[in-house]
Motif scaffolding. Structure first.
Motif, PDB file in Angstrom:
ATOM      1  N   HIS A   1       0.862  -1.323  -0.063  1.00  0.00           N
ATOM      2  CA  HIS A   1       0.113  -0.426   0.504  1.00  0.00           C
ATOM      3  C   HIS A   1       1.200   1.439   0.396  1.00  0.00           C
ATOM      4  O   HIS A   1       0.417   1.848   0.444  1.00  0.00           O
ATOM      5  CB  HIS A   1      -1.181   0.055   1.203  1.00  0.00           C
ATOM      6  N   LEU A   2       1.750   1.329  -0.756  1.00  0.00           N
ATOM      7  CA  LEU A   2       2.926   2.406  -0.903  1.00  0.00           C
ATOM      8  C   LEU A   2       2.107   3.193  -2.372  1.00  0.00           C
ATOM      9  O   LEU A   2       2.425   1.970  -3.495  1.00  0.00           O
ATOM     10  CB  LEU A   2       4.168   1.799  -0.694  1.00  0.00           C
ATOM     11  N   GLU A   3       1.716   4.330  -2.385  1.00  0.00           N
ATOM     12  CA  GLU A   3       2.454   4.467  -3.256  1.00  0.00           C
ATOM     13  C   GLU A   3       3.783   4.811  -4.320  1.00  0.00           C
ATOM     14  O   GLU A   3       4.690   5.772  -3.661  1.00  0.00           O
ATOM     15  CB  GLU A   3       1.485   6.131  -4.048  1.00  0.00           C
ATOM     16  N   ALA A   4       3.780   5.085  -6.164  1.00  0.00           N
ATOM     17  CA  ALA A   4       4.632   4.819  -6.409  1.00  0.00           C
ATOM     18  C   ALA A   4       5.229   5.154  -7.970  1.00  0.00           C
ATOM     19  O   ALA A   4       4.171   4.238  -8.471  1.00  0.00           O
ATOM     20  CB  ALA A   4       5.933   3.431  -6.121  1.00  0.00           C
ATOM     21  N   HIS A   5       5.456   6.017  -7.970  1.00  0.00           N
ATOM     22  CA  HIS A   5       5.312   6.095  -9.503  1.00  0.00           C
ATOM     23  C   HIS A   5       7.366   5.845 -10.389  1.00  0.00           C
ATOM     24  O   HIS A   5       7.440   6.028  -9.844  1.00  0.00           O
ATOM     25  CB  HIS A   5       5.087   7.763 -10.329  1.00  0.00           C
ATOM     26  N   VAL A   6       6.646   6.235 -12.017  1.00  0.00           N
ATOM     27  CA  VAL A   6       7.708   6.497 -13.082  1.00  0.00           C
ATOM     28  C   VAL A   6       8.164   7.125 -13.342  1.00  0.00           C
ATOM     29  O   VAL A   6       7.204   7.194 -14.420  1.00  0.00           O
ATOM     30  CB  VAL A   6       8.418   4.265 -13.312  1.00  0.00           C
ATOM     31  N   ALA A   7       9.381   8.533 -13.737  1.00  0.00           N
ATOM     32  CA  ALA A   7       9.456   8.809 -14.624  1.00  0.00           C
ATOM     33  C   ALA A   7       9.985   8.574 -15.855  1.00  0.00           C
ATOM     34  O   ALA A   7      11.159   7.991 -15.110  1.00  0.00           O
ATOM     35  CB  ALA A   7       9.399  10.381 -14.046  1.00  0.00           C
ATOM     36  N   PHE A   8      10.294   8.302 -16.558  1.00  0.00           N
ATOM     37  CA  PHE A   8      11.139   7.778 -17.699  1.00  0.00           C
ATOM     38  C   PHE A   8      11.858   8.534 -19.202  1.00  0.00           C
ATOM     39  O   PHE A   8      10.830   9.280 -19.706  1.00  0.00           O
ATOM     40  CB  PHE A   8      10.926   6.649 -18.192  1.00  0.00           C
TER      41      PHE A   8
END
Length: 214
Positions: A175-182
């Motif tokens: 339940h940890l929000e994580a995004h990826v920028a590429f």
């Protein structure tokens, strides 16, 4: 007792502004990372970039490079840098709960500090470094201690794939929000990736009123 840290100042401040602390990579330079994060965050925040120890193996004549030693020594350096910033700009620098960012080897140091003190470092950005090392145990410790969000920044396709898989696992299990920028810039933090990180900034700092424009 520490090397001078670099700082990039916000513009147009009439009150308190948040702080971003950036830990550079191995054989790297703090001024490069300060410049990258200035572009990535716009004009709003203070950017503080501690300087690692001189790295002779990666330095050349006229181009001195540095590598950080992590752990308690790095935390003491961060504390000293933030104290100096607050003393210099007492009406403008809000040094509580800074956004903590790291590049390459620096991202490993950032992850360790965030897991140890998640309430102090609840938002972190890990660029071109840690992807699969944010395992379930570390993620649970981060979330249970007050950690909120993680942004992975990737300049290589392998990093993006690993970070995307980790982000999906974190959302499902921990339940940890994580995004990826590429952006395809290889193992650097160059403008296309800086801009990709900037596009995720509103999400990363959501809920922190200090980031709202005056």
């Amino acid at each position: 007792g520490h090397p001078d840290a670099f700082v990039s100042l916000p513009t147009g401040a009439r009150g308190k502004r948040p702080v971003v602390v950036v830990i550079h990579g191995a054989g790297d330079r703090p001024d490069w990372q300060c410049g990258g994060w200035r572009r990535a965050t716009g004009e709003h925040a203070f950017i503080v970039c501690p300087t690692g120890r001189v790295d002779p193996g990666n330095s050349t004549k006229g181009d001195t490079r540095y590598t950080h030693i992590g752990g308690p020594a790095l935390l003491a350096y961060i504390d000293a840098s933030l104290a100096a910033l607050a003393a210099r700009y007492p009406d403008y620098a809000d040094t509580d709960t800074p956004l903590l960012a790291g590049f390459s080897l620096g991202s490993w140091a950032v992850l360790a500090l965030a897991v140890q003190q998640p309430s102090r470092f609840p938002r972190v950005a890990l660029v071109e470094g840690v992807t699969d090392k944010l395992d379930d145990a570390r993620a649970r410790a981060f979330v249970q201690g007050g950690g909120l969000r993680v942004l992975f920044g990737c300049g290589q396709k392998g990093c993006e794939l690993a970070a995307t898989a980790t982000a999906q696992r974190l959302a499902t299990r921990d339940h940890l929000e994580a995004h990826v920028a590429f952006a395809p810039v290889n193992h650097t933090f160059d403008p296309p990736l800086e801009d990709a990180v900037h596009a995720e900034l509103e999400w990363l700092v959501e809920g922190d009123a200090r980031w709202k424009k005056e």
